[in-house]
Design an enzyme around this catalytic site. Structure first.
Site, mmCIF file in Angstrom:
data_model
loop_
_atom_site.group_PDB
_atom_site.id
_atom_site.type_symbol
_atom_site.label_atom_id
_atom_site.label_comp_id
_atom_site.label_asym_id
_atom_site.label_seq_id
_atom_site.Cartn_x
_atom_site.Cartn_y
_atom_site.Cartn_z
ATOM 1 N N GLU A 250 -4.391 -5.776 2.408
ATOM 2 C CA GLU A 250 -4.061 -5.919 3.825
ATOM 3 C C GLU A 250 -3.066 -7.051 4.068
ATOM 4 O OE1 GLU A 250 -7.304 -6.527 6.781
ATOM 5 O OE2 GLU A 250 -7.011 -4.401 7.187
ATOM 6 N N LYS B 252 -5.637 3.414 15.831
ATOM 7 C CA LYS B 252 -6.544 3.021 16.924
ATOM 8 C C LYS B 252 -6.143 3.717 18.226
ATOM 9 C CE LYS B 252 -7.647 -1.540 15.049
ATOM 10 N NZ LYS B 252 -7.463 -2.989 15.224
ATOM 11 N N HIS C 206 -15.314 2.212 -19.852
ATOM 12 C CA HIS C 206 -15.577 3.630 -20.081
ATOM 13 C C HIS C 206 -15.031 4.497 -18.954
ATOM 14 C CE1 HIS C 206 -18.194 2.837 -23.530
ATOM 15 N NE2 HIS C 206 -18.405 1.709 -22.894
#
Lengths: 419, 419
Positions: free
Chosen positions: A270, A412, A296
């Site tokens: 961010e 938003k 792994h």
């Protein structure tokens, strides 16, 4: 104590030139200027008394409730939850950590909400709503849910707010006579863990806050005295090689770092994924792994995939973990595994980290290493501040605003339109 | 039902040409050839009876123990644990899932070992050691630990082994008369969840195995009838645009996908990070996120950072989750958040996903979407097989061996030298 070892420039035949003394001086000066200009308030946090004092005062005033507390529920998302979670997961083994369940309400997933609140009764719980403005949709929705579900306005002592001075949420708290603590001025969410955002919940859990801040403060002072130039060199390497190495992997060798990894990912992604002053999209992509388990899963890609990653190893010294041990248990046909018999799992894990680091270095991939001598408040304070400072340094060279996040605003607005 | 929507090529002004019918045919033929040549046995798994039969037989023989089972402890790492964990986390809400705690011993971290075995008594527990050869150092060390700690050779019915036919571990099991089930031939760890590796633990937990396999089988048949060409198109897009988009993000909008994300990361990273037939290091880097929570961590980097990522959205239809709701609770000064009042959290989450996808598409970033109508065994079988098949398709175009992992061998040798 935290030790930083930087092998980034030593990548075999393709070695990168070390940055000049001049480049280091310039970057140092830019950071000092940014600090003085108070472009982000996080630089001040280890030196400020107000945050710890406000929290201390809250705790004094609510002594009675806190002495019987069983659940601390933090309602907040991103920067309001990741830092506290990271520190608690790193330090929860400490004997002075109180026996209080720390829970987070941060997800609008219906399954998660029900799970987080299972068995939570208002009587022995404190709900802590953390949000800079209070208008983050997850936080406000979840706050409304607990306010209504637990009828918290009739149990006001079980509710506290941490928010910016003058925010709508602070106004609401004052109007409704709910305890409210300010966030230090000009501190963005992902840089806020050493403000009241992290300090209040961590203090309630019993952690040693002065030591946490001391770890950060000492590191900052040491940086200012030019004793931590490795941070400048690393930032220059990462920012200047960003086209060659756009991905930065944090490979942490302990599950204690699980939530620290998530904190790092937010901080890095961010802060550094931005449009620079020339209008160009820049950024570095963080990936965080846990060793040995992710050997792994991801190691093959690091060693033989495209060479577009730098790897930072994060370790704890485990000399105190002599138990559990791998027993001297011989299994017929599996004699090839007996070379680890009679050693501690801790030693195996440490050796796995070294073997993996050497495998990666062997391929000419840039690595560096951070060794934490012991996970305690002071070393964690140092670690947090190291990564924040590194982020600021990289942001400076990328020529971006490290502290805003304009790229999430469109979503938003779109969400509001949809309703 | 699972629906696949591919918007990858629609990236505004920079649209990518759609692949020709010829390119699709070629890739399809290569996959069919690979399947027929049995280059990897995973293609066979949905059609094979042996795996489910072996597991069924084990369960019949151990009825009594299983009827009082409280803990199922899987000792295995990577491909031996990630698939089972992924499926259980996606399906554990189902009413027929038995009340058995599923635990994993996969980490050599001393803190984790102690935590995983807390409260575990041998009497009501089954220890399942899963390893292709048995010589994976984490698995053998942890197996020795529980063998010794719980004296399991005196409680043999509480121990079972899943391993390759003819492996050292199978020999040990036969020698010691411990129950042992084969892994289907020629199936690598990360492609093995539909073999006994996943089927036995999932069957013990009460899941509907025939439906799980049916979901995979139907999808494979549909692919063979050329009804799933979206997979070919997606693979061609990802492989051919790998220099432009080296990072593939799976953005899953439910915490139920937390462990599926980790399974995907291993599958993608370990299969596709390879040296190709021309000796060049190639690969695609996976990143997995959970929405909405990671909108507050990673979204800024996606929208405004370097455009080097494709984004796959993974969703569940949540029409059945009308509860919990955001109450119609008005907070003075926070009126701007009231637009979500009286809607379910499920609807908010769905809308957040759409708003985020539109934000990302708006930037011209390639996206696609997978919509799962309901999380049940059949849809999960489809999802698993979809990602396996996609991985095979991408691997074909990259001209690599998708099924080995030679890049981790050096570290194993180095570890042995260190001891």
């Amino acid at each position: 104590m935290v030790v930083f070892e930087n092998f980034l420039e030593n990548t075999g035949s393709k070695s990168t030139p070390h940055p000049s003394a001049n480049a280091l001086d310039n970057l140092y000066d830019l950071i000092v200027k940014e600090k003085v200009a108070d472009h982000s308030g996080y630089y001040r946090l280890p030196f400020e008394d107000k945050g710890p004092k406000d929290c201390q005062e809250y705790i004094q005033t609510h002594k009675e409730l806190l002495s019987t507390l069983k659940n601390l529920i933090v309602i907040g998302v991103g920067g309001s939850s990741l830092g506290t979670k990271a520190i608690d997961t790193m330090l929860c083994h400490l004997p002075h950590r109180k026996n209080i369940a720390l829970k987070f309400l941060e997800h609008t997933d219906p399954i998660e909400i029900t799970k987080a609140l299972q068995g939570v009764e208002v009587e022995n719980s404190l709900f802590l709503v953390i949000s800079k403005s209070g208008t983050t949709i997850e936080t406000s929705s979840l706050a409304k849910y607990v306010l209504s579900h637990y009828n918290l306005l009739s149990h006001k002592s079980h509710l506290a707010i941490i928010t910016d001075e003058g925010s709508p949420l602070q106004k609401w708290a004052m109007e409704n006579e709910v305890a409210c603590i300010d966030i230090a001025k000009n501190v963005g969410g992902r840089f806020s863990v050493l403000s009241s955002v992290g300090l209040l919940p961590l203090m309630i859990l019993g952690y040693d806050i002065p030591s946490l801040l001391e770890g950060a403060k000492k590191f900052m002072m040491s940086f200012l005295y030019r004793k931590e130039d490795h941070i400048l060199r690393k930032a220059i390497f990462l920012a200047k090689s960003r086209d060659r190495y756009p991905i930065n992997v944090l490979f942490s060798y302990s599950s204690s770092f699980k939530d620290f990894n998530a904190w790092y990912v937010q901080l890095w992604a961010e802060s550094l994924g931005k449009i620079d002053t020339y209008g160009k999209k820049v950024g570095l992509t963080p990936i965080a792994l846990i060793g040995s388990i992710d050997q792994h899963s991801f190691l093959q890609l690091i060693t033989q995939g495209v060479m577009d990653k730098t790897i930072t190893f994060l370790n704890i010294n485990r000399r105190n973990y002599s138990e559990p041990k791998i027993p001297d248990f011989k299994m017929q046909y599996l004699e090839s595994t007996d070379f680890v018999n009679n050693t501690s799992f801790a030693k195996l894990l440490s050796y796995q980290q070294i073997a993996t680091m050497q495998t990666i270095q062997n391929e000419g991939i840039p690595t560096d290493e951070i060794k934490v001598d012991m996970l305690c408040e002071e070393s964690v304070g140092t670690l947090i501040f190291y990564f924040e400072l590194l982020t600021s340094c990289v942001g400076k060279i990328l020529d971006i605003n490290t502290y805003d996040q304009p790229g999430v605003e469109f979503g938003k607005i779109r969400l509001r339109e949809m309703f």
